[in-house]
Scaffold this active site. Structure first.
Site, PDB file in Angstrom:
ATOM      1  N   ILE A 162     -38.210   2.907   7.360  1.00 40.31           N
ATOM      2  CA  ILE A 162     -38.342   1.613   6.587  1.00 40.31           C
ATOM      3  C   ILE A 162     -37.378   2.148   5.241  1.00 40.31           C
ATOM      4  CG2 ILE A 162     -40.580   2.387   5.673  1.00 40.31           C
ATOM      5  CD1 ILE A 162     -41.218  -0.545   5.588  1.00 40.31           C
ATOM      6  N   VAL A 163     -36.492   0.832   4.642  1.00 38.71           N
ATOM      7  CA  VAL A 163     -36.145   0.923   3.535  1.00 38.71           C
ATOM      8  C   VAL A 163     -36.834   0.171   2.596  1.00 38.71           C
ATOM      9  CG1 VAL A 163     -34.054   0.163   2.293  1.00 38.71           C
ATOM     10  CG2 VAL A 163     -33.550   0.986   4.716  1.00 38.71           C
ATOM     11  N   ASP A 164     -37.394   0.766   1.499  1.00 40.11           N
ATOM     12  CA  ASP A 164     -38.204   0.089   0.423  1.00 40.11           C
ATOM     13  C   ASP A 164     -37.550  -0.151  -0.737  1.00 40.11           C
ATOM     14  OD1 ASP A 164     -40.410  -0.808  -1.138  1.00 40.11           O
ATOM     15  OD2 ASP A 164     -41.486   0.905  -0.753  1.00 40.11           O
TER      16      ASP A 164
END
Ligand code: IMP
Ligand code: MG
Length: 173
Positions: free
Chosen positions: A100-102
């Protein structure tokens, strides 16, 4: 063990269908050259194992380990490389696989490190993207789902190391 789940965000069928399409997309994006799929541990381990089985061209697999959140639900921004891939990166297409890219801070730092090793190309594939990053230096070429701004667990994603084994993706209570 850990907190309660609120709702299922992506079920097993949603994930399988999307991962199959991503495999097809990645296969046609790399018609030639050596492809090294680099999984960022630990969060990408389930996604990566499903994804590579949907890519129908030769490839190699290796992993990176960077320090992450611990048991907090926010990013500290500090990134450390704890395991460096042993595979040669020079001259290869590198596909960095993230769960996941946060904030995108982890990626920004890693991409700089990997670029210095002279790969033929360097792209990011993330199962989930929160699209809240304001300081993204490197766009994510392959995205599975545009994720809601909630803390998600399952299918490799953890909260304090719990929930990684859940076969679907859910938000926390
Ligand atoms: P970033 O550097 O802020 O983009 O953080 C990326 C990393 O933080 C991911 O690889 C995950 O390990 C973790 N992370 C970010 N958001 C979530 C989430 O909603 N659930 C679980 N882990 C997350
Ligand atoms: Mg984590």
């Amino acid at each position: 063990m850990g907190r309660a789940l609120r709702r299922v965000v992506y079920n097993e069928q949603d994930i399988a269908r999307r991962v199959r399409d991503m495999g097809t997309e990645i296969t046609s994006a790399y018609p030639d050259g050596d492809l090294l799929v680099l999984g960022l541990l630990k969060g990408s381990f389930i996604f990566l194992s499903d994804l590579v089985r949907q890519i129908t061209r030769p490839l190699q697999v290796d992993f990176l380990v960077a320090s992450s959140y611990g048991d907090k639900t926010f990013s500290s921004g500090a990134v450390r490389l704890l395991y460096d891939p042993e595979t040669e990166l020079e001259g290869k297409h590198i596909l960095l696989v993230e769960d996941i890219v946060d904030t995108g801070r982890t990626l920004g730092r890693l991409m700089d490190l990997l670029k210095a090793r002279n790969p033929r190309s360097l792209e990011v594939c993330a199962l989930l993207h929160k699209h809240i990053a304001t300081e993204l230096k490197h766009p994510t070429r392959f995205v599975g789902f545009d994720a809601p701004n909630e803390f998600l667990v399952g299918y490799g994603l953890d909260h304090a190391e719990n929930f990684r084994h859940i076969p679907y993706i859910a938000s926390l209570q």
